[in-house]
Write a protein that holds these residues in place. Structure first.
Motif, short mmCIF file in Angstrom:
data_model
loop_
_atom_site.label_atom_id
_atom_site.label_comp_id
_atom_site.label_asym_id
_atom_site.label_seq_id
_atom_site.Cartn_x
_atom_site.Cartn_y
_atom_site.Cartn_z
N LEU A 80 0.77 -1.15 0.02
CA LEU A 80 -0.22 0.10 0.00
C LEU A 80 0.83 1.27 -0.01
CD1 LEU A 80 -2.51 -1.12 2.77
CD2 LEU A 80 -2.45 -1.72 0.44
N CYS A 81 0.65 1.94 -1.11
CA CYS A 81 1.59 3.16 -1.17
C CYS A 81 0.67 4.29 -0.65
CB CYS A 81 1.94 3.35 -2.59
SG CYS A 81 3.18 2.31 -3.06
N MET A 104 -2.40 2.26 -4.73
CA MET A 104 -2.07 3.54 -4.12
C MET A 104 -3.45 4.20 -3.44
SD MET A 104 0.72 4.28 -5.78
CE MET A 104 1.12 6.23 -5.66
N LEU A 105 -2.85 4.68 -2.21
CA LEU A 105 -3.89 5.29 -1.19
C LEU A 105 -3.89 6.63 -0.86
CD1 LEU A 105 -4.69 1.77 0.88
CD2 LEU A 105 -5.99 2.79 -0.86
N SER A 106 -4.65 7.60 -0.73
CA SER A 106 -4.60 8.97 -0.43
C SER A 106 -5.10 9.13 0.89
CB SER A 106 -5.02 10.00 -1.28
OG SER A 106 -4.95 11.14 -1.10
N ASP A 107 -4.43 9.99 1.67
CA ASP A 107 -4.80 10.49 2.94
C ASP A 107 -5.33 12.08 2.78
OD1 ASP A 107 -5.22 10.37 5.76
OD2 ASP A 107 -3.20 10.87 6.60
N PHE A 108 -5.64 12.49 1.83
CA PHE A 108 -5.85 13.93 1.38
C PHE A 108 -7.16 14.53 2.21
CE2 PHE A 108 -8.94 12.29 -1.39
CZ PHE A 108 -9.88 13.49 -1.75
N LYS A 109 -7.96 13.51 2.39
CA LYS A 109 -9.46 14.02 2.95
C LYS A 109 -9.11 14.58 4.30
CE LYS A 109 -12.91 11.44 0.21
NZ LYS A 109 -13.73 10.69 0.18
N THR A 110 -8.52 13.78 5.18
CA THR A 110 -8.41 14.18 6.56
C THR A 110 -7.07 14.23 7.24
OG1 THR A 110 -8.68 11.93 7.50
CG2 THR A 110 -10.74 13.17 7.14
#
Length: 166
Positions: A80-81, A104-110
């Protein structure tokens, strides 16, 4: 908090990585298709969490490429990147590079992932982004290896991370 460097300048993070032997904290991250992914989506798999500031920097991109190559050789393991990049940028990067063996995973929301895992920069030019770190989990969701790279511009120890799964 961790004391690391960014281009030789001391910086800090909001906390420390999870302890080896502990149960990994759950997370809610955004996939490139904008769906929400949690730890439950990867239950029963070994996980390599490749955490970094941005896929649009050289060392971050290299770590994704190297783990993509090595992930195809691992049994029951997912890489998991994780960054705060927008999912669109993550998707474009993987498409341009032909990368298919990483998630690919994003932590952009919180930004909660970064805070929970202790990797959010709390000072310096990358404040708010994630520090370069590796967390390896066994198929029970237990932390078996961690590395917070001391100099953000350096690559992680791929060999040690992979060896923890042997």
């Amino acid at each position: 908090m961790a004391h690391i460097t960014l281009g030789g300048t001391p910086v800090e993070t909001v906390g420390t990585l999870p302890k080896i032997g502990s149960k990994a904290p759950d997370f809610k991250l955004t996939a490139i298709d904008l769906s929400t992914k949690t730890m439950a989506d990867f239950a029963g798999h070994n996980l390599i969490l490749n955490i970094f500031p941005s896929v649009n920097t050289g060392v971050c991109a290299t770590s994704v490429r190297k783990f993509n190559e090595k992930a195809s050789k691992l049994d029951n393991t997912k890489v998991l990147c994780i960054s705060r990049d927008l999912p669109f940028a993550q998707d474009q990067f993987c498409a341009a590079e032909g990368l298919e063996n990483v998630v690919m995973l994003s932590d952009f929301k919180t930004g909660k992932f970064g805070d929970t895992y202790g990797v959010t920069f709390s000072s310096g030019g990358f404040e708010g982004l994630h520090s370069r770190s590796i967390v390896v989990l066994n198929d029970k969701g237990e932390v078996i290896y961690t590395e917070q790279v001391g100099e953000t511009g350096d690559e992680p120890d791929y060999g040690a991370a992979l060896a923890s799964l042997e």
